[in-house]
Design a protein around this motif. Sequence first.
Motif, mmCIF file in Angstrom:
data_model
loop_
_atom_site.group_PDB
_atom_site.id
_atom_site.type_symbol
_atom_site.label_atom_id
_atom_site.label_comp_id
_atom_site.label_asym_id
_atom_site.label_seq_id
_atom_site.Cartn_x
_atom_site.Cartn_y
_atom_site.Cartn_z
ATOM 1 N N SER A 72 0.824 -1.213 0.000
ATOM 2 C CA SER A 72 0.000 0.000 0.000
ATOM 3 C C SER A 72 0.854 1.258 0.000
ATOM 4 N N ARG A 73 1.851 1.284 0.900
ATOM 5 C CA ARG A 73 2.719 2.464 0.962
ATOM 6 C C ARG A 73 3.967 2.148 1.767
ATOM 7 N N THR A 74 5.023 2.918 1.500
ATOM 8 C CA THR A 74 6.263 2.817 2.260
ATOM 9 C C THR A 74 6.716 4.231 2.601
ATOM 10 N N GLU A 75 7.143 4.420 3.840
ATOM 11 C CA GLU A 75 7.594 5.735 4.294
ATOM 12 C C GLU A 75 8.671 5.569 5.348
ATOM 13 N N LYS A 76 9.345 6.657 5.636
ATOM 14 C CA LYS A 76 10.386 6.597 6.671
ATOM 15 C C LYS A 76 9.738 6.301 8.012
ATOM 16 N N ALA A 77 10.380 5.436 8.779
ATOM 17 C CA ALA A 77 9.815 5.026 10.063
ATOM 18 C C ALA A 77 10.166 6.024 11.145
ATOM 19 N N ASP A 78 9.179 6.279 12.000
ATOM 20 C CA ASP A 78 9.387 7.063 13.204
ATOM 21 C C ASP A 78 10.062 6.164 14.232
ATOM 22 N N PRO A 79 10.842 6.698 15.155
ATOM 23 C CA PRO A 79 11.423 5.838 16.193
ATOM 24 C C PRO A 79 10.381 5.020 16.951
ATOM 25 N N VAL A 80 9.166 5.576 17.122
ATOM 26 C CA VAL A 80 8.125 4.853 17.864
ATOM 27 C C VAL A 80 7.611 3.653 17.086
ATOM 28 N N ASP A 81 7.887 3.592 15.768
ATOM 29 C CA ASP A 81 7.443 2.465 14.972
ATOM 30 C C ASP A 81 8.337 1.246 15.131
ATOM 31 N N LEU A 82 9.523 1.468 15.711
ATOM 32 C CA LEU A 82 10.475 0.384 15.849
ATOM 33 C C LEU A 82 10.187 -0.411 17.100
ATOM 34 N N ALA A 83 10.533 -1.668 17.074
ATOM 35 C CA ALA A 83 10.222 -2.555 18.202
ATOM 36 C C ALA A 83 10.989 -2.151 19.441
ATOM 37 N N VAL A 84 10.352 -2.322 20.582
ATOM 38 C CA VAL A 84 11.007 -2.082 21.864
ATOM 39 C C VAL A 84 11.543 -3.407 22.380
ATOM 40 N N PRO A 85 12.506 -3.374 23.279
ATOM 41 C CA PRO A 85 13.031 -4.626 23.809
ATOM 42 C C PRO A 85 11.929 -5.485 24.431
#
Length: 269
Positions: A72-85
């Motif tokens: 559908s779409r691709t965009e730059k990821a926000d830090p909050v979109d990245l997995a947490v430990p």
Amino acid sequence: MVAPGPMKSVFAVPRMDCPSEERMIRMALDGVVGISDLRFDLGARTVTVAHAGDPAPLLAKLESLGLGARLSRTEKADPVDLAVPVDDATEARTLRVLLAINAAMFIVELVAGWLAQSSGLIADSLDMLADATVYGLSLWAVGKAAAAKVRAAHVSGMFQGVLAVGVLADVFRRVVAGSAPEAPAMVGISLIALAANVSCLVLISRHRHGGAHMRASWIFSTNDVLANFGVIVAGALVAWTGSRIPDLVVGAAVGLLVLAGAVRILRLR
């Protein structure tokens, strides 16, 4: 051209409408280098992947499942979109409790369903066993290589397929030989199962925003609660109408649902 660095891609998956498809996708993407997080929305039928690099290899993996996936779409990821430990120890403890509850309720519902001549209760008991198997395989696969996780998924799929065939055979036997489901037992045991599944839902809700496997477990528990309501409604209809048909319909529906999920899991490569 997609810029390098952490990206977020949203894939539409039109035929992803139950936990079985989510599990297929998780297994297909497991081990792909660069993925930091997966987010599933079964209602919208989308998968959001936080990753590095080109989304084309991800799309190829999803297309191979035959679920109609498209980017559908691709965009730059926000830090909050990245997995947490992830606290693996806490998740493992939760999965063990879920495994124990589902295994215990499998025995209770199977015995009660047989004594009460209820296809609905027997089907729900085998659904409990299928869930317990999923939780057990999830525990076993922790830390294993991607190939081992795929094998675990196939074992789960084959096991669920056998259970589904058993449920449908029992429904057919009761259609031919007759049955007299006991509505009070159906409703009473289903209320106990409902309490157990609500407890599972409360436990897993603490991890519903964690890894994909924990979010899937939360969905499994949600569906189990809905299945319990189905058996309760069937019991009420049996008591009201004096007919065994609602019980047979619920039993067949649960059996077909488990069988469909098993077939999709076994397609995973």
